[in-house]
Motif scaffolding. Sequence first.
Motif, PDB file in Angstrom:
ATOM      1  N   UNK A 216       0.833  -1.206   0.000  1.00 36.13           N
ATOM      2  CA  UNK A 216       0.000   0.000   0.000  1.00 36.13           C
ATOM      3  C   UNK A 216       0.866   1.253   0.000  1.00 36.13           C
ATOM      4  N   UNK A 217       1.938   1.217   0.809  1.00 36.49           N
ATOM      5  CA  UNK A 217       2.826   2.378   0.895  1.00 36.49           C
ATOM      6  C   UNK A 217       3.589   2.580  -0.413  1.00 36.49           C
ATOM      7  N   UNK A 218       4.066   1.482  -0.971  1.00 39.61           N
ATOM      8  CA  UNK A 218       4.828   1.560  -2.226  1.00 39.61           C
ATOM      9  C   UNK A 218       3.975   2.098  -3.368  1.00 39.61           C
ATOM     10  N   UNK A 219       2.720   1.680  -3.427  1.00 46.30           N
ATOM     11  CA  UNK A 219       1.804   2.101  -4.494  1.00 46.30           C
ATOM     12  C   UNK A 219       1.066   3.393  -4.163  1.00 46.30           C
ATOM     13  N   UNK A 220       1.308   3.918  -2.966  1.00 45.56           N
ATOM     14  CA  UNK A 220       0.656   5.149  -2.513  1.00 45.56           C
ATOM     15  C   UNK A 220      -0.861   5.041  -2.620  1.00 45.56           C
ATOM     16  N   UNK A 221      -1.399   3.932  -2.126  1.00 45.91           N
ATOM     17  CA  UNK A 221      -2.829   3.678  -2.181  1.00 45.91           C
ATOM     18  C   UNK A 221      -3.547   4.370  -1.018  1.00 45.91           C
ATOM     19  N   UNK A 222      -4.840   4.678  -1.169  1.00 52.11           N
ATOM     20  CA  UNK A 222      -5.576   5.372  -0.105  1.00 52.11           C
ATOM     21  C   UNK A 222      -5.617   4.554   1.187  1.00 52.11           C
ATOM     22  N   UNK A 223      -5.582   5.248   2.301  1.00 48.89           N
ATOM     23  CA  UNK A 223      -5.671   4.590   3.603  1.00 48.89           C
ATOM     24  C   UNK A 223      -7.041   3.953   3.787  1.00 48.89           C
ATOM     25  N   UNK A 224      -7.040   2.750   4.318  1.00 51.02           N
ATOM     26  CA  UNK A 224      -8.281   2.038   4.626  1.00 51.02           C
ATOM     27  C   UNK A 224      -8.402   1.992   6.151  1.00 51.02           C
ATOM     28  N   UNK A 225      -9.202   2.892   6.706  1.00 53.23           N
ATOM     29  CA  UNK A 225      -9.295   3.004   8.164  1.00 53.23           C
ATOM     30  C   UNK A 225      -9.873   1.746   8.801  1.00 53.23           C
ATOM     31  N   UNK A 226     -10.835   1.113   8.130  1.00 53.48           N
ATOM     32  CA  UNK A 226     -11.403  -0.117   8.673  1.00 53.48           C
ATOM     33  C   UNK A 226     -10.341  -1.201   8.776  1.00 53.48           C
ATOM     34  N   UNK A 227      -9.537  -1.343   7.724  1.00 53.83           N
ATOM     35  CA  UNK A 227      -8.471  -2.348   7.748  1.00 53.83           C
ATOM     36  C   UNK A 227      -7.492  -2.050   8.883  1.00 53.83           C
ATOM     37  N   UNK A 228      -7.093  -0.797   9.017  1.00 52.25           N
ATOM     38  CA  UNK A 228      -6.119  -0.430  10.051  1.00 52.25           C
ATOM     39  C   UNK A 228      -6.638  -0.774  11.446  1.00 52.25           C
TER      40      UNK A 228
END
Length: 256
Positions: A216-228
Motif C-alpha cells: 500500500x505504501x509503495x503504491x501510494x494507495x488510499x488509507x483504509x481506516x477499517x483495515x487499520x
Amino acid sequence: MDSYKPKPLLNKSELKQIKRSRTRVHGQKVITDDVKKLKSLSVTPDLPEEELVNYYKEPIWIEYYIPRESRFAYEVKYLYVYLVNSEPRPTPMDSILREALKNDQFVDLVEVARLHPEKEKLIRTSYTNSWPFFESISNGYKQYQQTKDPYYLRVPLYHTENLMKREPSLSTLEFTGNFFIHNLNWLIRKMNRGGKEFSLEDETISILIKRRNEYWEKKNLPTDEDFDLFAALFYEQAFPNRGLEEIEAAELLDED
C-alpha cells in the motif's frame, strides 16, 4: 529477496493508542468505548465476489460495553488481508519463481529437483532435515491435481507455513527464489475458490499484513481506516503483551 521474519508488529505510538483505548478481559477479546465505530466496521470489503479470493480472511472477536443496557455485546467480524505476490529478483536465479508467477503454478520442489538434476544436490542439501515435508507437500499437490478437490491442499498449506520459518536457505538464495510466499498465496487462493475453511498461525498472518502494508505504501494507495483498526485489533488479540514492556519503561522515563 523477501524477508521471512516478521518485522516489529506495531510502532510505539500504535501500541500506546491500543493500551489507552482497551481493557482486556477473557484474553481473546478487545473492549473499547467506541461502540459506534466497531458496529460500523464493514463485514467484508466492498469488492466483487471473484476478487475476494485474493484475500486471507481472519475472524476478529470484538467485545464492547453498552452502558444503557449494562451489558457486554459480542460480535465476530473479519480482517481481510490482500495477498501480495512475490517479486522475483532481476537475475536469472529466480527463473523457477518467475515461471510460476507467469503461469499461476504451484512450485513443487520435489518436481523441481527431478527436472533440474544439476541442482538436486543443492536442493536436497538445503533441506536435509525437512525433505519428508516437501514430499508430503508434493503428494498433496498431486492429489489436488488429480481430483481438483482443495481438501488435499490443507496439508501442503500447513507444511508450507511451518517451513517458511526456516528460510532463507541456500536453495532459495541461489536458485528458486522466495517460492514459499508464492506457494502460500497460491494455496490460500485455491482454498478460497473451493470454499474451504482454514486458518493460519498468527505469525504468518502478521507477515501477510506487513506485506500488504508495504505494498500500500509503495503504491501510494488510499488509507483504509477499517483495515487499520481490524489489524490493530488482530495484533492486540494475537500478541497482547508484545512491546508493552518498552512502552511502560518509556512512560516511566517521561514521568521523571
